[in-house]
Design a protein around this motif. Structure first.
Motif, PDB file in Angstrom:
ATOM      1  N   THR A   1      42.488  33.754  25.297  1.00 41.24           N
ATOM      2  CA  THR A   1      43.296  33.734  24.090  1.00 41.24           C
ATOM      3  C   THR A   1      42.854  34.844  23.138  1.00 41.24           C
ATOM      4  O   THR A   1      41.778  35.420  23.300  1.00 41.24           O
ATOM      5  N   GLN A   2      43.678  35.119  22.132  1.00 40.29           N
ATOM      6  CA  GLN A   2      43.305  36.141  21.149  1.00 40.29           C
ATOM      7  C   GLN A   2      42.141  35.672  20.279  1.00 40.29           C
ATOM      8  O   GLN A   2      41.387  36.482  19.746  1.00 40.29           O
ATOM      9  N   GLU A   3      42.003  34.357  20.139  1.00 38.51           N
ATOM     10  CA  GLU A   3      40.927  33.816  19.304  1.00 38.51           C
ATOM     11  C   GLU A   3      39.574  33.888  20.016  1.00 38.51           C
ATOM     12  O   GLU A   3      38.531  34.012  19.381  1.00 38.51           O
ATOM     13  N   ALA A   4      39.599  33.805  21.335  1.00 39.90           N
ATOM     14  CA  ALA A   4      38.355  33.835  22.113  1.00 39.90           C
ATOM     15  C   ALA A   4      38.242  35.171  22.851  1.00 39.90           C
ATOM     16  O   ALA A   4      39.158  35.993  22.829  1.00 39.90           O
ATOM     17  N   GLU A   5      37.110  35.391  23.503  1.00 46.12           N
ATOM     18  CA  GLU A   5      36.939  36.612  24.285  1.00 46.12           C
ATOM     19  C   GLU A   5      37.851  36.593  25.502  1.00 46.12           C
ATOM     20  O   GLU A   5      38.023  35.558  26.154  1.00 46.12           O
ATOM     21  N   GLN A   6      38.448  37.733  25.786  1.00 47.21           N
ATOM     22  CA  GLN A   6      39.272  37.868  26.984  1.00 47.21           C
ATOM     23  C   GLN A   6      38.480  38.608  28.052  1.00 47.21           C
ATOM     24  O   GLN A   6      37.671  39.482  27.750  1.00 47.21           O
ATOM     25  N   GLU A   7      38.726  38.251  29.300  1.00 46.47           N
ATOM     26  CA  GLU A   7      38.023  38.858  30.420  1.00 46.47           C
ATOM     27  C   GLU A   7      39.019  39.378  31.439  1.00 46.47           C
ATOM     28  O   GLU A   7      40.020  38.724  31.728  1.00 46.47           O
ATOM     29  N   LEU A   8      38.743  40.555  31.971  1.00 44.06           N
ATOM     30  CA  LEU A   8      39.586  41.142  33.004  1.00 44.06           C
ATOM     31  C   LEU A   8      39.052  40.716  34.362  1.00 44.06           C
ATOM     32  O   LEU A   8      37.858  40.823  34.636  1.00 44.06           O
ATOM     33  N   TYR A   9      39.963  40.232  35.223  1.00 46.99           N
ATOM     34  CA  TYR A   9      39.572  39.760  36.551  1.00 46.99           C
ATOM     35  C   TYR A   9      40.358  40.478  37.640  1.00 46.99           C
ATOM     36  O   TYR A   9      41.528  40.822  37.463  1.00 46.99           O
ATOM     37  N   LEU A  10      39.699  40.665  38.760  1.00 49.37           N
ATOM     38  CA  LEU A  10      40.356  41.062  39.992  1.00 49.37           C
ATOM     39  C   LEU A  10      40.452  39.813  40.854  1.00 49.37           C
ATOM     40  O   LEU A  10      39.442  39.176  41.150  1.00 49.37           O
ATOM     41  N   VAL A  11      41.681  39.460  41.245  1.00 47.82           N
ATOM     42  CA  VAL A  11      41.905  38.303  42.106  1.00 47.82           C
ATOM     43  C   VAL A  11      42.367  38.814  43.465  1.00 47.82           C
ATOM     44  O   VAL A  11      43.308  39.602  43.555  1.00 47.82           O
ATOM     45  N   GLU A  12      41.706  38.374  44.528  1.00 47.81           N
ATOM     46  CA  GLU A  12      42.043  38.795  45.887  1.00 47.81           C
ATOM     47  C   GLU A  12      42.442  37.586  46.716  1.00 47.81           C
ATOM     48  O   GLU A  12      41.780  36.553  46.660  1.00 47.81           O
ATOM     49  N   ARG A  13      43.513  37.745  47.473  1.00 51.17           N
ATOM     50  CA  ARG A  13      44.011  36.636  48.288  1.00 51.17           C
ATOM     51  C   ARG A  13      43.685  36.834  49.768  1.00 51.17           C
ATOM     52  O   ARG A  13      43.937  37.907  50.328  1.00 51.17           O
ATOM     53  N   GLN A  14      43.138  35.806  50.372  1.00 49.35           N
ATOM     54  CA  GLN A  14      42.927  35.762  51.809  1.00 49.35           C
ATOM     55  C   GLN A  14      43.488  34.439  52.301  1.00 49.35           C
ATOM     56  O   GLN A  14      42.864  33.388  52.124  1.00 49.35           O
ATOM     57  N   GLY A  15      44.681  34.476  52.898  1.00 52.79           N
ATOM     58  CA  GLY A  15      45.338  33.247  53.313  1.00 52.79           C
ATOM     59  C   GLY A  15      45.669  32.399  52.100  1.00 52.79           C
ATOM     60  O   GLY A  15      46.327  32.852  51.168  1.00 52.79           O
ATOM     61  N   ASP A  16      45.176  31.161  52.091  1.00 56.14           N
ATOM     62  CA  ASP A  16      45.422  30.261  50.966  1.00 56.14           C
ATOM     63  C   ASP A  16      44.254  30.241  49.983  1.00 56.14           C
ATOM     64  O   ASP A  16      44.214  29.404  49.069  1.00 56.14           O
ATOM     65  N   LYS A  17      43.309  31.164  50.156  1.00 56.06           N
ATOM     66  CA  LYS A  17      42.150  31.221  49.274  1.00 56.06           C
ATOM     67  C   LYS A  17      42.243  32.426  48.338  1.00 56.06           C
ATOM     68  O   LYS A  17      42.722  33.490  48.728  1.00 56.06           O
ATOM     69  N   PHE A  18      41.758  32.223  47.098  1.00 62.33           N
ATOM     70  CA  PHE A  18      41.799  33.279  46.091  1.00 62.33           C
ATOM     71  C   PHE A  18      40.393  33.496  45.544  1.00 62.33           C
ATOM     72  O   PHE A  18      39.749  32.543  45.086  1.00 62.33           O
ATOM     73  N   ARG A  19      39.927  34.716  45.615  1.00 61.52           N
ATOM     74  CA  ARG A  19      38.601  35.045  45.094  1.00 61.52           C
ATOM     75  C   ARG A  19      38.757  35.801  43.779  1.00 61.52           C
ATOM     76  O   ARG A  19      39.474  36.799  43.701  1.00 61.52           O
ATOM     77  N   LYS A  20      38.090  35.332  42.751  1.00 62.20           N
ATOM     78  CA  LYS A  20      38.204  35.914  41.411  1.00 62.20           C
ATOM     79  C   LYS A  20      36.901  36.608  41.044  1.00 62.20           C
ATOM     80  O   LYS A  20      35.833  35.999  41.100  1.00 62.20           O
ATOM     81  N   THR A  21      37.001  37.904  40.675  1.00 64.84           N
ATOM     82  CA  THR A  21      35.818  38.690  40.330  1.00 64.84           C
ATOM     83  C   THR A  21      35.951  39.226  38.909  1.00 64.84           C
ATOM     84  O   THR A  21      36.956  39.864  38.569  1.00 64.84           O
ATOM     85  N   PHE A  22      34.952  38.980  38.084  1.00 64.71           N
ATOM     86  CA  PHE A  22      34.951  39.489  36.705  1.00 64.71           C
ATOM     87  C   PHE A  22      34.782  41.009  36.717  1.00 64.71           C
ATOM     88  O   PHE A  22      33.953  41.555  37.453  1.00 64.71           O
TER      89      PHE A  22
ATOM     90  N   PRO B   1      48.831  38.534  23.809  1.00 69.42           N
ATOM     91  CA  PRO B   1      48.997  37.353  24.672  1.00 69.42           C
ATOM     92  C   PRO B   1      50.228  37.470  25.567  1.00 69.42           C
ATOM     93  O   PRO B   1      51.232  38.092  25.202  1.00 69.42           O
ATOM     94  N   LEU B   2      50.135  36.885  26.744  1.00 67.65           N
ATOM     95  CA  LEU B   2      51.294  36.760  27.636  1.00 67.65           C
ATOM     96  C   LEU B   2      52.083  35.550  27.167  1.00 67.65           C
ATOM     97  O   LEU B   2      51.566  34.429  27.176  1.00 67.65           O
ATOM     98  N   VAL B   3      53.328  35.778  26.763  1.00 68.33           N
ATOM     99  CA  VAL B   3      54.165  34.741  26.189  1.00 68.33           C
ATOM    100  C   VAL B   3      55.282  34.382  27.147  1.00 68.33           C
ATOM    101  O   VAL B   3      55.844  35.260  27.820  1.00 68.33           O
ATOM    102  N   GLY B   4      55.621  33.111  27.233  1.00 72.40           N
ATOM    103  CA  GLY B   4      56.700  32.680  28.099  1.00 72.40           C
ATOM    104  C   GLY B   4      58.068  32.835  27.454  1.00 72.40           C
ATOM    105  O   GLY B   4      58.182  33.067  26.238  1.00 72.40           O
ATOM    106  N   GLY B   5      59.120  32.711  28.259  1.00 75.58           N
ATOM    107  CA  GLY B   5      60.480  32.842  27.757  1.00 75.58           C
ATOM    108  C   GLY B   5      60.887  34.289  27.579  1.00 75.58           C
ATOM    109  O   GLY B   5      60.155  35.211  27.951  1.00 75.58           O
TER     110      GLY B   5
END
Length: 222
Positions: A186-207, A215-219
Motif C-alpha cells: 500500500t502507499q501507507e506501508a513500504e512497497q516491495e518489487l517481486y519477481l514471480v516465476e511459474r513452474q506448473g502450478d507452483k509460483f516462486r516469489k523473489t524479492f 496503487p493498482l485500482v480496480g474498475g
C-alpha cells in the motif's frame, strides 16, 4: 511526428539522454540492449511539454489523472529482469499510463499487450505510440486486475502500479515458465518489487528491491 521532435533539443537532447544512461549504469543496470533502448526512447514525448526539461531526470513525473510516469531506473530495471529471466515474445503490461514503459518493451519484445483503466490515458498513449510507429502493441481499456484473458498465456507480465496483494487472475495468465515483475504493498506501508516465476502450478516469489508506485485500482475510469 518529425525527426527533430523525437531526437529533442536542449534538455531533451542526445547528450542529456546519454547522461541518464550513464547514471543507470552507475546504479547497476547492466543489460546493454536495455541501456540502448532507454537512450533511444524519447521520454519527453510521453509527458506534458511544460515538464519536458525534466524528462531525462531519474524521477517519476505527473502525467495527469493522479498518475505518474515511472522513473527511468525503475523502467530499465524491471525490463532488464524480464529479459534476463526468460522469453519475452508475448508480454502483458498492466497499467499503460502514458505508454513509456510500453514503448521500451515494444523495442525488445515481439508483442506487447497493455491494459489501462483510465480512458484519457489510454487514448493519449495510443496516439503517442502510433506517432512513434510502434505497431507491435495492442492496447485495451479495461480493469487491469482482470489481465487480458483472451490473449493469455503470457511469457511475461509487468505491473506498473502496486496492488496490496498479487492478483490471482494475473498469476493464472502466466505461461508455464513465465515470469511476472510486480510491486506489492500500500502507499501507507513500504512497497516491495517481486519477481514471480511459474513452474506448473507452483509460483516462486523473489524479492528484488524496495519501490514506490501509485496503487493498482480496480474498475475503469471513463
Amino acid at each position: 511526428m518529425n525527426a527533430s521532435q523525437v531526437s529533442g533539443i536542449g534538455m531533451t537532447s542526445q547528450r542529456t539522454r546519454s547522461r541518464l544512461v550513464q547514471w543507470l549504469m552507475d546504479e547497476g543496470v547492466q543489460n546493454q540492449n536495455v541501456l540502448k533502448i532507454m537512450e533511444e526512447t524519447p521520454r519527453h514525448l510521453f509527458i506534458d511539454e511544460g515538464l519536458s526539461h525534466r524528462a531525462y531526470e531519474n524521477t517519476a513525473l505527473p502525467i495527469g489523472d493522479g498518475q505518474t510516469i515511472s522513473q527511468p531506473y525503475t523502467v530499465a530495471r524491471m525490463t532488464e529482469i524480464l529479459l534476463e529471466t526468460g522469453s519475452c515474445d508475448k508480454v502483458l503490461e498492466i497499467g499503460t499510463g502514458c505508454g513509456y514503459q510500453t514503448a521500451v518493451l515494444a523495442k525488445t519484445c515481439k508483442t506487447v499487450f497493455s491494459v489501462e483503466r483510465i480512458r484519457n490515458l489510454h487514448i493519449k498513449a495510443r496516439k503517442t505510440l502510433a506517432n512513434l510507429n510502434l505497431h507491435n502493441i495492442q492496447l485495451l481499456f479495461a480493469d487491469g486486475f482482470n489481465g487480458w484473458q483472451q490473449n493469455a498465456p503470457f511469457d511475461a507480465i509487468i505491473v506498473t502500479a502496486a496492488p496490496a496483494q498479487i492478483p490471482e487472475k494475473l498469476l493464472l495468465q502466466m505461461a508455464d515458465g513465465g515470469r511476472m515483475i510486480i510491486p506489492v504493498g500500500t502507499q501507507e506501508a513500504e512497497q516491495e518489487l517481486y519477481l514471480v516465476e511459474r513452474q506448473g502450478d507452483k509460483f516462486r516469489k523473489t524479492f528484488v528491491e524496495k519501490v514506490k508506485f501509485v496503487p493498482l485500482v480496480g474498475g475503469v475510469a471513463r
